[in-house]
Motif scaffolding. Structure first.
Motif, short mmCIF file in Angstrom:
data_model
loop_
_atom_site.label_atom_id
_atom_site.label_comp_id
_atom_site.label_asym_id
_atom_site.label_seq_id
_atom_site.Cartn_x
_atom_site.Cartn_y
_atom_site.Cartn_z
N UNK A 15 0.83 -1.21 0.00
CA UNK A 15 0.00 0.00 0.00
C UNK A 15 0.87 1.26 0.00
N UNK A 16 1.97 1.23 0.77
CA UNK A 16 2.88 2.38 0.76
C UNK A 16 3.54 2.53 -0.60
N UNK A 17 3.84 1.40 -1.26
CA UNK A 17 4.43 1.45 -2.60
C UNK A 17 3.48 2.09 -3.61
N UNK A 18 2.17 1.87 -3.41
CA UNK A 18 1.18 2.47 -4.31
C UNK A 18 1.32 3.98 -4.32
N UNK A 19 1.42 4.59 -3.14
CA UNK A 19 1.58 6.04 -3.05
C UNK A 19 2.92 6.48 -3.62
N UNK A 20 3.95 5.68 -3.40
CA UNK A 20 5.27 6.00 -3.94
C UNK A 20 5.23 6.04 -5.46
N UNK A 21 4.60 5.03 -6.08
CA UNK A 21 4.54 4.98 -7.54
C UNK A 21 3.69 6.11 -8.09
N UNK A 241 1.83 0.32 10.17
CA UNK A 241 3.22 0.24 9.68
C UNK A 241 3.33 0.91 8.31
N UNK A 242 2.20 1.09 7.62
CA UNK A 242 2.20 1.79 6.34
C UNK A 242 2.77 3.20 6.50
N UNK A 243 2.49 3.84 7.64
CA UNK A 243 3.01 5.19 7.88
C UNK A 243 4.53 5.18 7.93
N UNK A 244 5.10 4.15 8.55
CA UNK A 244 6.56 4.04 8.65
C UNK A 244 7.16 3.80 7.27
N UNK A 245 6.55 2.91 6.50
CA UNK A 245 7.05 2.62 5.16
C UNK A 245 6.98 3.87 4.28
#
Length: 284
Positions: A15-21, A241-245
């Motif tokens: 999920x964190x990668x989604x925002x990154x991309x 943990x998404x916040x940390x990622x």
């Protein structure tokens, strides 16, 4: 219990990668501008391609018990995805992710208003704590407030609509049916908007957008699998943990170092989310 914990942590990484991309797509806008809804369309298009084969198995069905509710659920998903894609283009990844995680508090209000759930005083205390955390991140003072900070708040509200509908649907449709219908209705919604926002993406943009759909659906499958194997109240705190990622990716890729206000606000949101999870467990 180790397996579901690992699955939740992996899903949160996705999920964190989604925002990154999505942020990487925003970085390409100077060369070729595309509308944020184009990214949302690509997310649902690739997502539907991934889940559609389930219709040929026993995992999913073309028939739903509550088809009308998918208009609300997918509508909330389309709106929240678009808001997050807009937010990450203008704000640090950690800030957008943290504010969007205020969605459980909005979901609690919606459940009380529309599902008739009784909400006790302690749970309203958790809502107030989480909302305070979101305010700490945005710091709504004349000197520091950014109008774009309202976009992740809109994402949190629309995520809450999606989650509230998902809880209602989960009691009536199978997981496979829900995933097919959610992605299918979301695809149809964005397809109707496509003539008004159409732009030709570059091959790089098209690849990144397809990757968003792939990672989102993969994260959803991992999360659903984890929730089916472990207790929700014990796994829920790991969602944060998404916040940390997000903070880690923002630092490694874009050099964004979250300020103290962001960490403080995120901590309050995490505490309030854990409080709500355990409150739900006791009430059940």
């Amino acid at each position: 219990m180790v397996r579901p914990i690992f699955l939740v942590l992996a899903a949160c990484t996705f999920f964190a990668c989604t925002n990154l991309i999505a942020r990487l797509v925003a970085e390409t806008q100077a060369e070729n501008t595309i509308h944020p809804l184009m990214i949302t369309f690509g997310r649902y298009f690739s997502g539907f391609l991934l889940v559609a084969p389930a219709l040929f198995t026993r995992f999913a069905s073309t028939r739903s018990q509550v088809p009308a509710f998918y208009l609300l659920r997918s509508g909330g998903g389309v709106a929240s995805s678009t808001c997050i894609f807009i937010g990450v283009a203008h704000l640090p990844l950690a800030d957008v992710t943290a504010i969007s995680y205020a969605s459980p508090f909005f979901a609690l209000m919606l459940a009380a208003l529309f599902l008739g759930e009784k909400v006790r005083g302690a749970r309203w205390g958790a809502v107030a704590l989480g909302f305070t955390g979101a305010l700490l991140i945005t710091r709504p003072t004349p000197e520091s407030f950014q109008i774009m900070a309202l976009v992740p708040f809109a994402a949190a509200l629309t995520i809450a609509i999606e989650v509230t509908c998902a809880r209602f649907i989960a009691q009536r449709d199978s997981i496979g049916t829900a995933m097919v219908w959610t992605n299918g209705v979301g695809l149809l919604m964005t397809l109707c908007l496509l003539p008004f926002i159409w732009g030709v993406p570059t091959w790089e943009q098209a690849g990144l957008i397809f990757l968003i759909g792939l990672i989102t659906v993969s994260g959803q499958v991992l999360m659903i699998t984890a929730m089916s194997q472990g207790e929700a109240s014990l796994l829920a705190p790991l969602f944060y943990s998404t916040l940390v990622y997000a903070a880690l990716f923002g630092w490694l890729v874009f050099g964004e170092i979250p300020v103290a206000w962001t960490w403080a606000g995120a901590a309050l949101i995490m505490v309030s989310g854990i409080w709500l999870a355990h409150s739900n467990r006791r009430q059940s």
